[in-house]
Design a protein around this motif. Structure first.
Motif, PDB file in Angstrom:
ATOM      1  N   UNK A 156      -4.762  -9.350   7.646  1.00  0.00           N
ATOM      2  CA  UNK A 156      -3.633 -10.259   7.480  1.00  0.00           C
ATOM      3  C   UNK A 156      -2.374  -9.541   7.057  1.00  0.00           C
ATOM      4  N   UNK A 157      -2.491  -8.613   6.097  1.00  0.00           N
ATOM      5  CA  UNK A 157      -1.323  -7.867   5.619  1.00  0.00           C
ATOM      6  C   UNK A 157      -0.745  -6.998   6.728  1.00  0.00           C
ATOM      7  N   UNK A 158      -1.616  -6.396   7.518  1.00  0.00           N
ATOM      8  CA  UNK A 158      -1.161  -5.508   8.595  1.00  0.00           C
ATOM      9  C   UNK A 158      -0.431  -6.290   9.681  1.00  0.00           C
ATOM     10  N   UNK A 159      -0.983  -7.422  10.074  1.00  0.00           N
ATOM     11  CA  UNK A 159      -0.334  -8.257  11.086  1.00  0.00           C
ATOM     12  C   UNK A 159       0.956  -8.857  10.535  1.00  0.00           C
ATOM     13  N   UNK A 199     -13.442  -6.058 -12.704  1.00  0.00           N
ATOM     14  CA  UNK A 199     -13.314  -7.395 -13.286  1.00  0.00           C
ATOM     15  C   UNK A 199     -11.991  -7.601 -14.018  1.00  0.00           C
ATOM     16  N   UNK A 200     -11.433  -6.526 -14.575  1.00  0.00           N
ATOM     17  CA  UNK A 200     -10.271  -6.654 -15.453  1.00  0.00           C
ATOM     18  C   UNK A 200      -8.949  -6.244 -14.812  1.00  0.00           C
ATOM     19  N   UNK A 201      -8.962  -5.675 -13.605  1.00  0.00           N
ATOM     20  CA  UNK A 201      -7.723  -5.150 -13.032  1.00  0.00           C
ATOM     21  C   UNK A 201      -6.690  -6.239 -12.763  1.00  0.00           C
ATOM     22  N   UNK A 221      -2.969 -11.793  -7.239  1.00  0.00           N
ATOM     23  CA  UNK A 221      -2.544 -10.616  -8.000  1.00  0.00           C
ATOM     24  C   UNK A 221      -3.064  -9.335  -7.359  1.00  0.00           C
ATOM     25  N   UNK A 222      -4.250  -9.423  -6.775  1.00  0.00           N
ATOM     26  CA  UNK A 222      -4.829  -8.256  -6.109  1.00  0.00           C
ATOM     27  C   UNK A 222      -4.000  -7.851  -4.895  1.00  0.00           C
ATOM     28  N   UNK A 223      -3.532  -8.839  -4.145  1.00  0.00           N
ATOM     29  CA  UNK A 223      -2.679  -8.573  -2.982  1.00  0.00           C
ATOM     30  C   UNK A 223      -1.362  -7.936  -3.424  1.00  0.00           C
ATOM     31  N   UNK A 224      -0.786  -8.460  -4.500  1.00  0.00           N
ATOM     32  CA  UNK A 224       0.472  -7.882  -5.012  1.00  0.00           C
ATOM     33  C   UNK A 224       0.261  -6.461  -5.506  1.00  0.00           C
ATOM     34  N   UNK A 230      -0.848   1.569  -2.639  1.00  0.00           N
ATOM     35  CA  UNK A 230      -0.700   2.393  -1.437  1.00  0.00           C
ATOM     36  C   UNK A 230      -0.002   3.710  -1.772  1.00  0.00           C
ATOM     37  N   UNK A 231       1.076   3.638  -2.559  1.00  0.00           N
ATOM     38  CA  UNK A 231       1.778   4.859  -2.957  1.00  0.00           C
ATOM     39  C   UNK A 231       0.881   5.772  -3.785  1.00  0.00           C
ATOM     40  N   UNK A 232       0.091   5.191  -4.671  1.00  0.00           N
ATOM     41  CA  UNK A 232      -0.828   5.977  -5.491  1.00  0.00           C
ATOM     42  C   UNK A 232      -1.850   6.705  -4.621  1.00  0.00           C
ATOM     43  N   UNK A 233      -2.344   6.019  -3.583  1.00  0.00           N
ATOM     44  CA  UNK A 233      -3.300   6.652  -2.674  1.00  0.00           C
ATOM     45  C   UNK A 233      -2.662   7.821  -1.931  1.00  0.00           C
TER      46      UNK A 233
END
Length: 372
Positions: A31-34, A321-323, A329-332, A339-342
């Protein structure tokens, strides 16, 4: 530690990374890519995968300079201990966080779709038991697991688009060649490059490979295979739902499978999707965590990685569990920092390669002057 007797063949390497690469994109990033690239998503996949392959290539070049030694052992000889250990710590956290991130995505998927009344911690606990056992068993077990389900996974993913051929809006297909949002394509390529660049951790597994000269060949063919699988599922999704609806669906691949009407005896193929996703994601999480445990084991000069397997699995489960609190929030988090961290983590081996090359060149010049 008996790791020196565990060897991974080029075929096993190809089979694991083929599944490793397409699973996350089709499961959680579609979904994010499209949403970024729209009809130009196939261009993002091509550009992103090519740039992403540069990271494992540089890792491969560094590893071939000392093919029988683990990077965690000789890295400090290149840049010095004062810089090596902080950089290694960043990479350990990166792989641990990546494992926790995928685990959280898988947990949210199971709870939202199939187990709505089950506590998050219970689902995470069950998955962590399986991952801990796989990590403790070693690298060969993880690669053999991927080899065992490879053909089932490939057949399952290739059958899906065949079942929905009659539902596609084929008139829309021309848009794949005349609708290009280059800004969106660039953003999509950036995301894809970060995912394909994660293969750079071959640097830490290199002594396990039985035929090291064929490592990049295996990764290239795995990339080609994954692109074919992704496009064969992503393009039908867009032709059925359109790019706008696809980008707003949480799990587009799940909706595609639910769209299948393959006869009266196959009205619901959800279990097929779940079996493929869970197995491939389980392998990916296990590999991430194993690399983190292996690096930590070598950094502490331990002889066996098994004592750290359980504690690192517990830490991964806690981070998962805590991130964040919710899936939104996970999507944000993915769009604002992950992505930058990776990318930064994947580029660290390039620093070692450059420094090692400079030092070797300077060493040769010094030797030549001494002989003169």
């Amino acid at each position: 530690m008996n790791d020196k007797y565990e060897k991974v063949t080029p075929t096993q390497l190809y089979m694991l990374f083929s599944q490793y690469l397409f699973t996350t994109i089709l499961s959680f990033r579609q979904g994010a890519l499209v949403g970024e690239a729209k009809f130009g998503v196939w261009v993002s996949l091509l550009i992103g995968s090519l740039f992403g392959l540069l990271f494992p290539y540089f890792s491969y070049r560094l590893a071939t300079r000392r093919p029988t030694r683990f990077f965690s052992h000789y890295g400090r000889e290149i840049v010095g201990s004062w810089l090596h250990y902080p950089l290694v710590s960043i990479m350990i956290f990166s792989y641990l966080f990546s494992a926790a991130f995928v685990l959280r995505e898988m947990q949210d998927f199971m709870v939202e779709v199939f187990l709505p009344d089950t506590p998050d911690w219970a689902v995470t606990f069950i998955f962590c038991i399986c991952v801990a056992y796989a990590v403790r068993s070693g690298v060969q077990t993880i690669f053999r697991c991927a080899q065992g389900v490879f053909f089932l996974t490939m057949i399952g993913m290739l059958l899906i688009p065949m079942f929905v051929l009659g539902e596609m809006n084929k008139d829309m297909s021309v848009a794949f060649f005349n609708h290009f949002d280059w800004k969106g394509i660039g953003s999509g390529s950036y995301l894809v490059a970060s995912l394909y660049g994660q293969m750079s951790f071959i640097l830490f597994l290199f002594p396990f490979f039985s035929n090291q000269q064929k490592t990049m060949k295996s990764l290239i063919w795995a990339t080609v295979t994954s692109l074919f699988i992704i496009c064969s599922n992503l393009i039908p999704t867009i032709l059925i739902f359109g790019p706008d609806l696809t980008s707003n669906l949480i799990y587009p691949e799940l909706e595609l499978i639910r769209y299948i009407r393959a006869g009266y005896f196959l009205e619901n193929l959800d279990p097929v999707l779940i079996s493929i996703w869970l197995t491939s994601l389980f392998i990916k999480i296990s590999l991430f965590l194993y690399v983190a445990v292996l690096i930590l084991t070598h950094s502490f000069s331990l002889q066996d990685h098994k004592p750290l397997s359980l504690s690192m699995t517990v830490l991964m489960g806690g981070i998962s569990l805590l991130m964040v609190r919710t899936g939104a929030d996970l999507v944000r988090l993915m769009g604002h920092g992950e992505v930058m961290f990776l990318i930064v983590t994947e580029a660290i081996p390039i620093l070692y390669l450059v420094v090692d090359w400079i030092r070797s060149r300077l060493g040769k010049s010094s030797n030549e002057k001494a002989k003169a």
